[in-house]
Enzyme design. Structure first.
Site, PDB file in Angstrom:
ATOM      1  N   LYS A 124      62.068  29.946  59.532  1.00 28.29           N
ATOM      2  CA  LYS A 124      62.411  31.353  59.274  1.00 28.29           C
ATOM      3  C   LYS A 124      61.115  32.150  59.376  1.00 28.29           C
ATOM      4  CE  LYS A 124      65.023  34.344  56.190  1.00 28.29           C
ATOM      5  NZ  LYS A 124      64.103  35.460  56.065  1.00 28.29           N
ATOM      6  N   CYS A 440      17.173  36.681  48.470  1.00 28.78           N
ATOM      7  CA  CYS A 440      18.084  36.645  47.314  1.00 28.78           C
ATOM      8  C   CYS A 440      18.742  35.268  47.250  1.00 28.78           C
ATOM      9  CB  CYS A 440      19.140  37.738  47.462  1.00 28.78           C
ATOM     10  SG  CYS A 440      20.485  37.566  46.272  1.00 28.78           S
TER      11      CYS A 440
HETATM   12  S1  IVH Z   1      69.447  33.908  61.954  1.00 25.85           S
HETATM   13  C1  IVH Z   1      73.158  36.597  60.301  1.00 25.85           C
HETATM   14  N1  IVH Z   1      67.194  32.665  62.324  1.00 25.85           N
HETATM   15  O1  IVH Z   1      65.728  36.504  58.611  1.00 25.85           O
HETATM   16  C2  IVH Z   1      71.699  36.627  60.398  1.00 25.85           C
HETATM   17  N2  IVH Z   1      67.136  34.736  61.196  1.00 25.85           N
HETATM   18  O2  IVH Z   1      67.300  37.045  56.148  1.00 25.85           O
HETATM   19  C3  IVH Z   1      71.272  35.583  61.319  1.00 25.85           C
HETATM   20  N3  IVH Z   1      64.882  35.455  60.552  1.00 25.85           N
HETATM   21  O3  IVH Z   1      67.469  39.330  59.660  1.00 25.85           O
HETATM   22  C4  IVH Z   1      69.832  35.441  61.249  1.00 25.85           C
HETATM   23  N4  IVH Z   1      63.828  33.725  61.385  1.00 25.85           N
HETATM   24  O4  IVH Z   1      65.260  38.814  60.794  1.00 25.85           O
HETATM   25  C5  IVH Z   1      67.790  33.753  61.814  1.00 25.85           C
HETATM   26  N5  IVH Z   1      65.288  31.417  62.749  1.00 25.85           N
HETATM   27  C6  IVH Z   1      65.864  32.519  62.246  1.00 25.85           C
HETATM   28  C7  IVH Z   1      65.136  33.539  61.613  1.00 25.85           C
HETATM   29  C8  IVH Z   1      65.806  34.635  61.103  1.00 25.85           C
HETATM   30  C9  IVH Z   1      63.714  34.860  60.740  1.00 25.85           C
HETATM   31  C10 IVH Z   1      65.109  36.731  59.842  1.00 25.85           C
HETATM   32  C11 IVH Z   1      66.003  37.669  60.589  1.00 25.85           C
HETATM   33  C12 IVH Z   1      67.146  37.982  59.651  1.00 25.85           C
HETATM   34  C13 IVH Z   1      66.590  37.580  58.330  1.00 25.85           C
HETATM   35  C14 IVH Z   1      67.712  37.160  57.446  1.00 25.85           C
END
Ligand code: IVH
Length: 684
Positions: A124, A440
């Protein structure tokens, strides 16, 4: 060779060809990190395209690779409606909550509890989510997530991000989908974030608290030129609306997106059942600090897309996916005191002493306040409750003060007027207070530690404790003194016996044999890190050459800017520094440079004759250039002549060259060679 003028039709075709080539090489370079042509060849393609577009401006399109530089600023952002809402994810804070998610999925699908669901697991990324629309394979629009339904139009900004393809890369015979909305995260690498903050600090501008804010602040700019000047990256994690193409699994989606020319979420894993998900979760949390991007967890998605429909979504988030969050790296605590630390460059850094608190698995009891401008900006006082953050290996810092919790007993942080270590008066340099007394002890301790460190002179056994004692006991008054230490000296140090003293002496002796790059880095010249040190070593070949270098010499090296050039020159102008270096050399330190690599230019080794008058320079100037680029200017034409440059009203030399069949070029071609030669030696 002079290029022949193309007809309009030919130019159009060549422009298209060039765009395709450049897009492909961009992809190799920025997405795959695996270029298949040299930078010079890439530049050549780009230059050809720019020239053709200049000649035929009617063929310029916003998606030409030449247009990545940034469009004119706007008054405000437009809004874009997402065809498929951009939802957020539910969080799981630990392994139990991940298992709970797995049970929920099975319950909703009516599956037995021992069934093993296939999950796609991804990092993430902590950035800003963005949607990029491709119509018939062409980059058309980019928008931020906004409220999930409507986002801001950041099309011209996104166009400057090199990892967003301007055109989808298609396989032979593949037709692009009429429309596809690619989703992903705009992020900034940790290293680029640190560099950016350093630059902002130097300019006295506000720094970003973390890579996420830096990415968001850089993308959401009314002036796309600002976005273009920041190093942003786009990593795709999925797809929104699409038509004219079918997918069965999320994994398939990511693979297709990758083929189209995007970076996709990596390292990812296809997990069979929740146990394998947990394994991935643990692995990623462990790896977190070693990745170039900031992660705040993992994302787990049911892989089979037909199950997505069955599971459906709530108003906020889908039921088929979850975010497995890592331990938070921000916590609140209280500032007990502020101390002032003097570093090896003499800069005085205010450091907050905290009530110890666990942040992301590590107990934190100190945090840097960077400098006194930052203290002012935060409005921080002793006794304040603050939000502390630890990002990777970086020293923890303070994000903000929780002013609501003030009791009235807080005390202001008063910048010191004198060095807390040696008592010398401090000098203000930009945002920094600096102790300029080079002897120093605080500076010396830091300098010694840096000098001996693994990536510098690599003296095993000369760590912080030993360095501090050597200075405190007066055994070392400058860095060179370590090469004059005796066993008796070392035996005076705490914890040293016969054997350990001998080991350290051996390690010091061994360090005398080192590379020039390491030695330059070890000197601790301001603005000269490991990379710059290597550039300098490769360019100058010997320490002597480097010490003699002028600011202009330094500026001729690609990658060395005015500030670095200035500080290198200043460093070697300081007699004390030269004295210390001489003392080390006298003790037998031998920094060895690699023999300088031969730089080849189109003139290298060539015998060149001029005949007739040149319009852009005198004969002597032309000869000087040939010489500068490694050629041999000669006066008469013989069989040994490699090249005859013919100007206006050429004389008999021209006839002779024709008779002997020597290569003949005109002034324009000569100037082209000069340009190429300049590039080869890094001047172009
Ligand atoms: S899938 C339905 N995959 O995290 C939303 N999100 O908290 C599906 N993000 O708005 C999101 N890495 O901006 C997905 N590998 C990843 C991600 C990711 C970062 C962010 C994204 C999303 C937020 C959700």
């Amino acid at each position: 060779m002079a290029k022949k003028k193309l007809s309009r039709e030919e130019a159009k075709k060549r422009i298209e060809e060039l765009r395709e080539l450049i897009n492909y090489h961009n992809y190799r370079y920025y997405v795959l990190n695996d270029p298949v042509i040299s930078d010079a060849e890439y530049d050549e393609l780009m230059r050809e395209l720019m020239e053709l577009e200049q000649q035929f401006p009617e063929f310029i399109t916003p998606n030409s690779p030449t247009q990545r530089v940034g469009a004119p600023p706007r008054e405000e952002f437009g809004t874009v409606e997402h065809r498929v809402p951009m939802l957020s994810l539910q969080d799981a804070r630990n392994e139990d909550e991940l298992r709970e998610f797995d049970r929920r999925v099975k319950r909703a699908l009516g599956l037995p509890m021992d069934a093993k669901i296939e999950y796609a697991c991804e990092p993430k990324f902590d950035g800003l989510s963005c949607e990029i629309t491709y119509i018939n394979g062409e980059f058309t629009q980019a928008s931020t997530r906004g409220d999930g339904i409507r986002g801001e139009d950041v099309t011209p900004n996104a166009r400057t991000i090199k990892t967003i393809p301007l055109k989808l890369i298609l396989k032979k015979g593949e037709t692009p989908p009429p429309r596809v909305d690619i989703r992903g995260e705009v992020i900034m690498k940790k290293s680029d974030f640190e560099k950016l903050n350093e630059e902002l600090l130097k300019k006295g501008e506000k720094v970003f608290a973390n890579p996420r804010n830096a990415a968001a602040g850089s993308l959401r700019q009314l002036d796309p030129n600002v976005t273009a000047s920041r190093k942003l990256d786009f990593i795709s994690w999925g797809i929104g609306y699409y038509e004219g193409i079918e997918f069965k699994t999320h994994w398939e989606v990511l693979e297709k997106i990758g083929e189209w020319g995007f970076k996709t979420a990596q390292p990812r894993k296809l997990a069979k059942g929740i146990d394998e998900v947990i394994e991935y979760y643990r692995e990623m949390e462990e790896k977190r600090d070693n990745l170039e991007y900031e992660l705040d967890g993992i994302v787990v998605k049911v892989n089979d897309l037909s199950l997505w429909e069955k599971l459906g979504t709530t108003t906020r988030s889908p039921r088929y996916a979850i975010a497995g969050k890592f331990k938070p790296r921000q916590r609140t605590t209280r500032i007990k005191d502020v101390v002032f630390q003097v570093g090896r460059t003499g800069i005085v850094t205010p450091v907050a002493i905290l009530e110890p608190v666990e942040v992301g698995g590590v107990i934190v009891s100190r945090a840097t306040l960077h400098n006194f401008d930052e203290v002012k900006r935060l409005g921080v006082m002793i006794g304040d409750k603050v939000l502390v953050q630890r990002a990777g290996d970086v020293i923890p810092d303070i994000v903000k003060v929780i002013k609501e919790e003030r009791t009235g007993n807080e005390k202001p942080i008063v910048p010191p007027t004198h060095c807390p270590v040696c008592g010398a008066e401090l000098v203000r340099e930009g945002a920094y207070l600096k102790c300029i007394n080079i002897s120093c002890p605080a500076r010396l301790k830091g300098a010694l530690r840096h000098f001996a460190s693994r990536r510098a002179m690599d003296i095993e056994g000369l760590g912080e404790k030993v360095a501090d004692q050597l200075v405190e006991k007066g055994l070392v008054k400058d860095v060179a003194d370590i090469y004059y230490l005796t066993k008796e000296d070392l035996l005076k140090l705490e914890g040293f016996a016969d054997k350990s003293a001998e080991n350290l002496l051996n390690a010091i002796e061994k360090s005398k044999d080192t590379t020039l790059a390491r030695f330059i880095y070890a000197l601790g010249i301001p603005n000269v890190g490991e990379y710059t040190a290597k550039l300098l070593a490769d360019h100058f070949g010997t320490l002597e050459n480097l010490m003699k270098a002028s600011k202009l010499d330094l500026l001729s090296i690609p990658g060395i800017g005015p500030e670095t050039a200035e500080s290198v020159v200043k460093f070697f102008q300081e007699p004390r520094n030269v004295e210390v270096i001489q003392k080390m050399l006298k003790a037998g330190v031998k920094p060895k440079g690699k023999p300088k690599e031969e730089v080849k230019t189109p003139f290298t080794g060539k015998r060149v004759v001029f005949t007739g008058a040149l319009s852009s320079m005198s004969r002597d100037e032309a000869k000087e250039l040939v010489e500068k680029f490694g050629g041999i200017p000669t006066n008469s034409v013989s069989r040994n002549t490699d090249l005859v440059v013919v100007g206006e009203n050429p004389g008999s030399k021209y006839q002779r060259a024709l008779q002997l069949g020597v290569k003949i070029i005109n002034e324009e071609e000569f100037l082209k060679m000069v340009e190429e030669a300049k590039k080869a030696i890094g001047e172009g």
